[in-house]
Design a protein around this motif. Sequence first.
Motif, PDB file in Angstrom:
ATOM      1  N   SER A  42       0.768  -1.137  -0.074  1.00  0.00           N
ATOM      2  CA  SER A  42       0.083   0.098  -0.240  1.00  0.00           C
ATOM      3  C   SER A  42       0.851   1.112  -0.014  1.00  0.00           C
ATOM      4  O   SER A  42       1.873   1.418   0.848  1.00  0.00           O
ATOM      5  N   ALA A  43       0.499   2.142  -0.949  1.00  0.00           N
ATOM      6  CA  ALA A  43       1.308   3.402  -0.873  1.00  0.00           C
ATOM      7  C   ALA A  43       1.039   4.459   0.055  1.00  0.00           C
ATOM      8  O   ALA A  43       1.688   5.218   0.531  1.00  0.00           O
ATOM      9  N   SER A  44      -0.342   4.564   0.405  1.00  0.00           N
ATOM     10  CA  SER A  44      -0.831   5.591   1.343  1.00  0.00           C
ATOM     11  C   SER A  44      -1.841   4.986   1.968  1.00  0.00           C
ATOM     12  O   SER A  44      -2.589   4.263   1.477  1.00  0.00           O
ATOM     13  N   PRO A  45      -2.439   5.236   3.021  1.00  0.00           N
ATOM     14  CA  PRO A  45      -3.604   5.021   3.720  1.00  0.00           C
ATOM     15  C   PRO A  45      -4.772   5.427   3.182  1.00  0.00           C
ATOM     16  O   PRO A  45      -4.750   6.356   2.236  1.00  0.00           O
ATOM     17  N   PRO A  46      -6.038   4.875   3.126  1.00  0.00           N
ATOM     18  CA  PRO A  46      -7.201   5.087   2.507  1.00  0.00           C
ATOM     19  C   PRO A  46      -7.581   6.398   3.083  1.00  0.00           C
ATOM     20  O   PRO A  46      -7.318   7.098   4.088  1.00  0.00           O
ATOM     21  N   GLU A  47      -8.611   7.044   2.596  1.00  0.00           N
ATOM     22  CA  GLU A  47      -9.378   8.250   2.825  1.00  0.00           C
ATOM     23  C   GLU A  47     -10.172   8.086   3.963  1.00  0.00           C
ATOM     24  O   GLU A  47     -10.125   8.940   4.737  1.00  0.00           O
ATOM     25  N   LYS A  48     -10.473   6.798   4.285  1.00  0.00           N
ATOM     26  CA  LYS A  48     -11.376   6.550   5.505  1.00  0.00           C
ATOM     27  C   LYS A  48     -11.226   5.184   5.873  1.00  0.00           C
ATOM     28  O   LYS A  48     -10.776   4.431   5.288  1.00  0.00           O
ATOM     29  N   ASN A  49     -11.511   4.902   7.332  1.00  0.00           N
ATOM     30  CA  ASN A  49     -11.184   3.419   7.888  1.00  0.00           C
ATOM     31  C   ASN A  49     -12.452   3.334   8.472  1.00  0.00           C
ATOM     32  O   ASN A  49     -12.695   3.701   9.605  1.00  0.00           O
ATOM     33  N   VAL A  50     -13.386   2.822   7.955  1.00  0.00           N
ATOM     34  CA  VAL A  50     -14.953   2.297   8.433  1.00  0.00           C
ATOM     35  C   VAL A  50     -14.592   1.540   9.716  1.00  0.00           C
ATOM     36  O   VAL A  50     -15.677   1.497  10.233  1.00  0.00           O
ATOM     37  N   LEU A  51     -13.597   0.949   9.859  1.00  0.00           N
ATOM     38  CA  LEU A  51     -13.385   0.001  11.104  1.00  0.00           C
ATOM     39  C   LEU A  51     -12.855   0.427  12.304  1.00  0.00           C
ATOM     40  O   LEU A  51     -13.174   0.048  13.323  1.00  0.00           O
ATOM     41  N   GLU A  52     -12.871   1.835  12.114  1.00  0.00           N
ATOM     42  CA  GLU A  52     -12.782   2.550  13.411  1.00  0.00           C
ATOM     43  C   GLU A  52     -13.862   3.221  14.002  1.00  0.00           C
ATOM     44  O   GLU A  52     -14.835   3.927  13.021  1.00  0.00           O
ATOM     45  N   GLY A  53     -14.254   3.100  15.113  1.00  0.00           N
ATOM     46  CA  GLY A  53     -15.328   3.573  15.531  1.00  0.00           C
ATOM     47  C   GLY A  53     -16.504   2.573  15.373  1.00  0.00           C
ATOM     48  O   GLY A  53     -16.302   1.394  15.229  1.00  0.00           O
ATOM     49  N   ASN A  54     -17.905   2.864  15.071  1.00  0.00           N
ATOM     50  CA  ASN A  54     -18.960   2.200  15.088  1.00  0.00           C
ATOM     51  C   ASN A  54     -19.220   1.724  13.501  1.00  0.00           C
ATOM     52  O   ASN A  54     -18.966   2.572  12.675  1.00  0.00           O
ATOM     53  N   TYR A  55     -19.349   0.431  13.385  1.00  0.00           N
ATOM     54  CA  TYR A  55     -19.589  -0.315  12.069  1.00  0.00           C
ATOM     55  C   TYR A  55     -20.193  -1.439  12.233  1.00  0.00           C
ATOM     56  O   TYR A  55     -20.424  -2.016  13.232  1.00  0.00           O
ATOM     57  N   LEU A  56     -20.817  -1.872  11.024  1.00  0.00           N
ATOM     58  CA  LEU A  56     -21.409  -3.087  10.905  1.00  0.00           C
ATOM     59  C   LEU A  56     -21.044  -4.021   9.763  1.00  0.00           C
ATOM     60  O   LEU A  56     -20.755  -3.131   8.624  1.00  0.00           O
ATOM     61  N   THR A  57     -21.078  -5.059   9.752  1.00  0.00           N
ATOM     62  CA  THR A  57     -20.741  -5.974   8.704  1.00  0.00           C
ATOM     63  C   THR A  57     -21.930  -6.885   8.594  1.00  0.00           C
ATOM     64  O   THR A  57     -22.106  -7.792   9.424  1.00  0.00           O
ATOM     65  N   ILE A  58     -22.555  -7.197   7.513  1.00  0.00           N
ATOM     66  CA  ILE A  58     -23.603  -7.986   7.292  1.00  0.00           C
ATOM     67  C   ILE A  58     -23.291  -8.831   6.141  1.00  0.00           C
ATOM     68  O   ILE A  58     -23.017  -8.374   5.129  1.00  0.00           O
ATOM     69  N   GLY A  59     -23.455 -10.110   6.309  1.00  0.00           N
ATOM     70  CA  GLY A  59     -23.167 -11.277   5.345  1.00  0.00           C
ATOM     71  C   GLY A  59     -23.920 -12.385   5.127  1.00  0.00           C
ATOM     72  O   GLY A  59     -24.795 -12.592   5.953  1.00  0.00           O
ATOM     73  N   GLY A  60     -23.747 -13.115   4.245  1.00  0.00           N
ATOM     74  CA  GLY A  60     -24.456 -14.230   4.064  1.00  0.00           C
ATOM     75  C   GLY A  60     -23.742 -15.248   2.847  1.00  0.00           C
ATOM     76  O   GLY A  60     -22.895 -14.716   2.015  1.00  0.00           O
ATOM     77  N   GLY A  61     -24.221 -16.507   2.898  1.00  0.00           N
ATOM     78  CA  GLY A  61     -23.705 -17.301   1.903  1.00  0.00           C
ATOM     79  C   GLY A  61     -24.008 -18.843   1.925  1.00  0.00           C
ATOM     80  O   GLY A  61     -25.527 -18.885   2.472  1.00  0.00           O
TER      81      GLY A  61
END
Length: 291
Positions: free
Chosen positions: A33-52
């Motif tokens: 990776s050359a530079s960090p992303p513009e945002k990090n959704v994993l910091e603070g509140n977040y949700l991951t919803i999945g299925g398969g």
Amino acid sequence: MQIAHGLAGIFLALTPVAALAQSDAAPQTPPQSASPPEKNVLEGNYLTIGGGAVIGPSYEGSNNYVVFPIPAIQGKVAGVAINPRAGGVALDFVPDPKGAKVGFMLGPTATYSANRDRHIADPVVRAAGRLDADLAVGASTGVTLYRVLDKYDSLSAAVDVKWDVHGPHGGMQISPSVSYLTPLSKALVVALSVSAKHVNDDYADYYYSVSPAQSFASGLPLYRAKGGWASVGATMVVGYSLSGDLRKGGFSLVGIAGYSRLLNDASDNPYTSIRGSPTQLVGGAGIAFTF
């Protein structure tokens, strides 16, 4: 690890996102990776919803394979981590400080299992009768070491202790596990886990014994099961972010493969030794969305 109807270890399908969020890897720049992303959704509140979908044994000990849907949710809300389990969730009320070398987990867990309640492919086992689904509630605790072999990996040891509170057997399960996670790039992460399951006499008697009525209905020999170590196994999960960076959120693809070996009365009972197999395999794929 129970890779049967309960498909324990399926909760790992979202582990790549969960562990990356809780480790020190997320705010740093991963390899390639050359530079960090513009945002990090994993910091603070977040949700991951999945299925398969997963293909696995039709019941614990079966050698007939069927396809199961696997919904899951994971995230962090108000400092409380939500971690998926097979058929349920575990909450972690102990947040890890940013940049911590060691993290701790403690909180309640609850799971729903319909082992031998449905999807019984074997006609003989089906003739023995369907079992009632159970709701197990208990506690989950563990410890995580961050930056073990490099700046981005983590090693976790945890144990879940649960009791059936819904009514069919009132049994207890103890499930220790050890997991290692490492990102191979900012989009690709791999998690490996080994785990086991110990059950008490009530649990073993309900799921592994063959009563006189069950023997008469199915033709299987009588069997009286006792508690003990019921299984041990390993699972590998691979997660790939379609955005190119897991920290940006969005859609991710997940693949899972697992092996479990039933032990003692979980292996020796007629449902397994005569009609099934102590070797339990599972494989599947899914998609998750993080926001």
